[in-house]
Motif scaffolding. Structure first.
Motif, PDB file in Angstrom:
ATOM      1  N   GLN A  68     -12.005  -8.504  35.333  1.00 53.56           N
ATOM      2  CA  GLN A  68     -12.716  -9.195  34.303  1.00 53.56           C
ATOM      3  C   GLN A  68     -13.392  -8.529  33.348  1.00 53.56           C
ATOM      4  OE1 GLN A  68     -15.948 -11.857  35.475  1.00 53.56           O
ATOM      5  NE2 GLN A  68     -15.042 -11.278  37.432  1.00 53.56           N
ATOM      6  N   SER A  69     -13.511  -8.984  32.108  1.00 53.46           N
ATOM      7  CA  SER A  69     -14.418  -8.423  31.037  1.00 53.46           C
ATOM      8  C   SER A  69     -15.571  -7.812  31.340  1.00 53.46           C
ATOM      9  CB  SER A  69     -14.399  -9.565  29.774  1.00 53.46           C
ATOM     10  OG  SER A  69     -15.309  -9.079  28.809  1.00 53.46           O
ATOM     11  N   GLY A  70     -15.892  -6.492  30.927  1.00 49.66           N
ATOM     12  CA  GLY A  70     -17.038  -5.902  31.239  1.00 49.66           C
ATOM     13  C   GLY A  70     -17.101  -5.275  32.617  1.00 49.66           C
ATOM     14  N   VAL A 122     -13.944   0.714  30.706  1.00 41.92           N
ATOM     15  CA  VAL A 122     -14.539  -0.669  30.704  1.00 41.92           C
ATOM     16  C   VAL A 122     -13.436  -1.686  30.300  1.00 41.92           C
ATOM     17  CG1 VAL A 122     -16.283  -2.543  30.099  1.00 41.92           C
ATOM     18  CG2 VAL A 122     -16.935   0.071  30.130  1.00 41.92           C
ATOM     19  N   VAL A 123     -13.400  -2.859  31.065  1.00 36.29           N
ATOM     20  CA  VAL A 123     -12.474  -3.883  30.718  1.00 36.29           C
ATOM     21  C   VAL A 123     -12.825  -4.562  29.479  1.00 36.29           C
ATOM     22  CG1 VAL A 123     -11.097  -5.745  31.371  1.00 36.29           C
ATOM     23  CG2 VAL A 123     -11.577  -4.064  33.062  1.00 36.29           C
ATOM     24  N   ASN A 124     -11.881  -4.811  28.392  1.00 33.25           N
ATOM     25  CA  ASN A 124     -12.147  -5.944  27.283  1.00 33.25           C
ATOM     26  C   ASN A 124     -11.916  -7.008  27.673  1.00 33.25           C
ATOM     27  OD1 ASN A 124     -11.965  -3.081  26.049  1.00 33.25           O
ATOM     28  ND2 ASN A 124     -12.334  -4.065  24.278  1.00 33.25           N
ATOM     29  N   TYR A 125     -10.631  -7.302  28.176  1.00 39.44           N
ATOM     30  CA  TYR A 125     -10.320  -8.383  28.400  1.00 39.44           C
ATOM     31  C   TYR A 125      -9.023  -8.580  29.459  1.00 39.44           C
ATOM     32  CZ  TYR A 125      -6.564  -7.966  24.807  1.00 39.44           C
ATOM     33  OH  TYR A 125      -5.788  -7.581  23.941  1.00 39.44           O
ATOM     34  N   VAL A 126      -8.834  -9.648  30.004  1.00 45.55           N
ATOM     35  CA  VAL A 126      -7.468  -9.721  31.042  1.00 45.55           C
ATOM     36  C   VAL A 126      -6.898 -11.135  30.763  1.00 45.55           C
ATOM     37  CG1 VAL A 126      -6.746  -9.898  33.256  1.00 45.55           C
ATOM     38  CG2 VAL A 126      -8.638  -8.309  33.031  1.00 45.55           C
ATOM     39  N   LYS A 127      -5.563 -10.931  30.242  1.00 48.58           N
ATOM     40  CA  LYS A 127      -4.860 -12.235  29.931  1.00 48.58           C
ATOM     41  C   LYS A 127      -3.584 -12.080  30.675  1.00 48.58           C
ATOM     42  CE  LYS A 127      -6.935 -12.678  25.284  1.00 48.58           C
ATOM     43  NZ  LYS A 127      -6.612 -12.807  23.817  1.00 48.58           N
ATOM     44  N   MET A 145      -6.853  -5.145  28.390  1.00 45.50           N
ATOM     45  CA  MET A 145      -7.326  -4.230  27.597  1.00 45.50           C
ATOM     46  C   MET A 145      -8.295  -3.327  27.692  1.00 45.50           C
ATOM     47  SD  MET A 145      -6.731  -2.932  24.221  1.00 45.50           S
ATOM     48  CE  MET A 145      -6.147  -4.242  23.035  1.00 45.50           C
ATOM     49  N   LEU A 146      -8.376  -2.048  27.806  1.00 46.34           N
ATOM     50  CA  LEU A 146      -9.387  -1.082  28.212  1.00 46.34           C
ATOM     51  C   LEU A 146     -10.163  -0.462  26.994  1.00 46.34           C
ATOM     52  CD1 LEU A 146      -7.653   0.691  31.269  1.00 46.34           C
ATOM     53  CD2 LEU A 146      -8.691  -1.545  31.429  1.00 46.34           C
ATOM     54  N   HIS A 187     -21.895  -2.373  25.138  1.00 46.98           N
ATOM     55  CA  HIS A 187     -20.663  -1.966  25.041  1.00 46.98           C
ATOM     56  C   HIS A 187     -19.814  -2.672  24.322  1.00 46.98           C
ATOM     57  CE1 HIS A 187     -16.893   0.241  25.957  1.00 46.98           C
ATOM     58  NE2 HIS A 187     -17.479   1.126  26.545  1.00 46.98           N
ATOM     59  N   PRO A 188     -19.044  -2.180  23.253  1.00 47.50           N
ATOM     60  CA  PRO A 188     -17.905  -3.085  22.551  1.00 47.50           C
ATOM     61  C   PRO A 188     -16.995  -3.808  23.434  1.00 47.50           C
ATOM     62  CG  PRO A 188     -18.330  -0.947  21.533  1.00 47.50           C
ATOM     63  CD  PRO A 188     -19.021  -0.742  22.888  1.00 47.50           C
ATOM     64  N   ALA A 189     -16.672  -3.078  24.327  1.00 47.55           N
ATOM     65  CA  ALA A 189     -15.514  -3.530  25.415  1.00 47.55           C
ATOM     66  C   ALA A 189     -16.216  -5.063  26.124  1.00 47.55           C
ATOM     67  CB  ALA A 189     -15.109  -2.649  26.385  1.00 47.55           C
ATOM     68  N   ARG A 190     -17.428  -4.889  26.177  1.00 45.27           N
ATOM     69  CA  ARG A 190     -18.009  -6.154  26.632  1.00 45.27           C
ATOM     70  C   ARG A 190     -18.372  -7.291  25.876  1.00 45.27           C
ATOM     71  NH1 ARG A 190     -20.434  -1.794  29.912  1.00 45.27           N
ATOM     72  NH2 ARG A 190     -19.509  -1.838  32.053  1.00 45.27           N
ATOM     73  N   VAL A 191     -17.985  -7.133  24.574  1.00 51.63           N
ATOM     74  CA  VAL A 191     -18.391  -8.047  23.967  1.00 51.63           C
ATOM     75  C   VAL A 191     -17.073  -8.875  23.205  1.00 51.63           C
ATOM     76  CG1 VAL A 191     -19.197  -8.571  21.296  1.00 51.63           C
ATOM     77  CG2 VAL A 191     -20.032  -6.606  22.837  1.00 51.63           C
TER      78      VAL A 191
END
Length: 644
Positions: free
Chosen positions: A77-79, A101-106, A111-112, A260-264
């Motif tokens: 999951q994100s983050g 870091v995971v950005n999102y999962v759909k 997206m990493l 971290h931008p990936a967590r935003v």
């Protein structure tokens, strides 16, 4: 009760128990396991295909991957921290890997953000996979913070420790907030803002579902910024922080999001520290210097092993110049970061993010903590190390913090600092009582059971209807033969017959009202179950069964998820599948009534609950709920629905 020093030591020991249990659970799912076993445990995606590669903020590489085959239940999951790896074959010999870091999962797409500025050469070699990593940094931060709180004997932290844990009375100003002129706030919200202004040490905003807690918090922040240049805003989760940043930005308050931008969330990416650094006037100079340094290093590296004194001297000059430029880069980076942070009125981050090196040396007159009722106490202390006053907002009658160790939870780790302050500093808290989401029939039970019958449905909720449909319905499956079972893969509980029946009820309702009516009115639909296995089964039914093609065509307005997935959200129509149905009256996970409070308070216009009364009524919470539904004429037997 133990004194506060002993209490902190107990919390510290419970944190270690939780840390150990979390690590042990992770080890059981991953360490020494084959890729097949890790996939089954939900800690590995393999094989994956790269969909696209691009450069994101801070010049970090963004990679979107798609998992081949089915997407089983997983922990991505994100983050979350992960490792992208390349395998030489079907075995487990990882050839290369990079952390990210995971950005999102759909669905089957992830997206990493990788911690490098250039995509690795091995991206097109072998088969790729993604492993979930165990991140101990937050645990180390929490333990270090508890040590600092325990040691504090003088200064502001020591005072906050004594106040928040009830050893010393909270202090208030007499006249602060007297001139506050609320715009668009109700009486309870205005009282909360005034309390925030008056408090010298701590203020608590207790916000039940639909009462405008976030609106009140943003108004409080705006009011406090009339007295102070800058404040800190935190929350336990990235999602909660992002929501606050979005609301603050909408009001025109200059906000910087640390993390971290990936967590935003993408919607507020321009508010991140990295984005603001990239748009700083001096950033072009920084890019020029980095390019210059890279060229100096390249030229120095051109000299081979055999060269004379002149070449050796030239190489040394190039390296010396490279080091000088590197120092210049570091100074310019520090200046840009400092300038961005100094100009911001609000610094926003997660609780653990308050320990970020970006905030080193900074101190804040006030820290606002949203969803404080979901933050572990050790994590909640982190931003208090750099703050003089704390304002907490949340609802301890909704989702509690996640604690993986049953032992630690039972011994007190599940009790938050938010709950301790409400219990020990009564004058420091204010409950919002006017809610704008639900009609009285949906709101009433939660108001009675959790909020001393103090909630009031605002006048606007009278119009919250779904056509001519009743507002509240409980469909009793007792005697139907719909029986629960444990999913062998996930060890979660399912009830296939109840799930199929619930979706049929939903389908018939949409047909009755008309899909077009839903679309024209902008109504959305939520299906909730406390059990992950049931959620996955419901999704499969909607995706594959011809009987539910109508629901499939409503994908853009239909959400199927667990209770946790619906926290902080609302839908016009909610259907809840309670799953449990057994001869022993065992309800397991359903006994967490605070979670059920979340589920029962998501609906704006229509709430349908499907469950087995003979199993549920063994618990006093559900017995009272069934009485309430009967009182509101919302009870019906499944046979009434089958016959029709």
């Amino acid at each position: 009760m133990a004194n506060i020093q002993e209490e902190l030591l107990i919390v510290k020991n419970l944190l270690r128990t939780e840390w150990k249990e979390d690590l042990e659970q992770f080890k059981r799912r991953t360490w020494g396991k084959s890729i097949v076993e890790r996939k089954a445990a939900g800690t590995c995606w393999y094989p994956v295909q790269v969909q696209r590669v691009r450069t994101g903020l801070a010049d970090k590489v963004l990679i979107e991957v798609r998992q081949n085959g089915s997407t089983l239940s997983h922990g991505f999951q994100s983050g979350k921290s992960v490792a992208l790896f390349s395998n030489t074959g079907e075995g487990d010999s990882s050839k290369d890997s990079l952390n990210g870091v995971v950005n999102y999962v759909k669905g089957d797409v992830m997206m990493l953000t990788l911690g490098v500025e250039h995509a690795p050469d091995w991206l097109n070699e072998g088969k790729l996979g993604v492993d979930l990593l165990f991140d101990e940094n937050t645990y180390r931060q929490m333990e270090s913070t508890l040590n600092a709180v325990w040691r504090a004997e003088t200064g502001r932290l020591a005072t906050l420790k004594r106040v928040l844990l009830g050893e010393q009375q909270a202090q208030f100003e007499e006249d602060a907030g007297q001139n506050y002129q609320p715009i668009g706030l109700n009486e309870g919200q205005s009282e909360a803002v005034c309390l925030v202004n008056r408090a010298k040490d701590v203020a608590v905003i207790h916000g039940p579902p639909g009462t405008g807690k976030t609106t009140t918090l943003v108004a409080s922040i705006s009011e406090v910024l009339k007295r102070y240049v800058q404040v800190l805003v935190c929350a336990p989760s990235n999602a909660a922080v992002d929501l606050l940043v979005e609301k603050l930005s909408d009001t025109g308050i200059d906000t910087v999001r640390i993390g971290h931008p990936a967590r935003v969330d993408d919607q507020i990416i321009n508010q991140t520290l990295d984005a603001k650094i990239s748009s700083h006037p001096s950033y072009k100079d920084l890019k020029r210097l980095k390019k210059s340094q890279a060229e100096l290093k390249r030229q120095a590296g051109k000299y081979k092993r055999h060269f004379g004194a002149q070449e050796r001297s030239q190489k040394q000059r190039l390296y010396d110049e490279s080091r000088r430029v590197k120092e210049e880069i570091a100074h310019l980076e520090d200046y840009i970061r400092f300038d961005v942070l100094q100009q911001a009125r609000v610094i926003a981050t997660t609780l653990s993010g308050a320990a970020s090196s970006a905030l080193k040396g900074m101190r804040f007159p006030v820290v606002f903590i949203d969803e404080a009722s979901q933050g572990l106490e050790p994590a909640t202390w982190i931003p208090l190390l750099i703050s003089d006053k704390v304002v907490m907002a949340g609802d301890h009658c909704q989702l509690p913090p996640t604690v993986k160790s049953i032992e630690a939870a039972k011994k007190g780790l599940s009790e938050t600092l938010f709950e301790k302050v409400i219990a020990r500093q009564i004058e420091a808290s204010c409950m919002l009582w006017t809610q704008y989401r639900m009609p009285e029939a949906i709101m009433g039970f939660s108001s009675r059971y959790f909020y001393q019958n103090r909630l009031v449905a605002a006048p606007n909720t009278i119009s919250h209807q779904l056509g001519d449909e009743p507002t509240l319905t409980f469909i009793d499956t007792a005697g139907s033969g719909y029986t629960e079972f444990t999913d062998k893969e996930t060890l979660s509980t399912r009830n296939n017959e109840e799930g199929r029946f619930g979706l049929q009820v939903l389908t018939d309702l949409v047909k009755r009202i008309g899909k077009k009516v839903f679309q024209e009115n902008g109504w959305n639909v939520g299906v909730i179950s406390p059990y992950r296995a049931q959620v996955e089964y419901l999704k499969e039914l909607v995706a594959d069964e011809e009987a539910f093609v109508l629901l499939r065509s409503m994908e853009s307005i239909l959400t199927i998820d667990t209770i946790d997935g619906f926290q902080g959200q609302e839908r016009d129509l909610i259907l809840i599948s309670l799953v449990r149905s057994n001869a022993g009256g065992e309800i397991g996970f359903l006994s967490d009534v605070r979670r059920m409070n979340v589920a029962l308070t998501r609906a704006k216009r229509r709430l349908i609950v499907v469950g087995d009364s003979s199993t549920l009524a063994s618990h006093p919470f559900y017995a009272r709920f069934l009485d309430y539904v009967d009182e509101k004429a919302g009870y019906s037997s499944i046979y009434e629905w089958i016959e029709t």
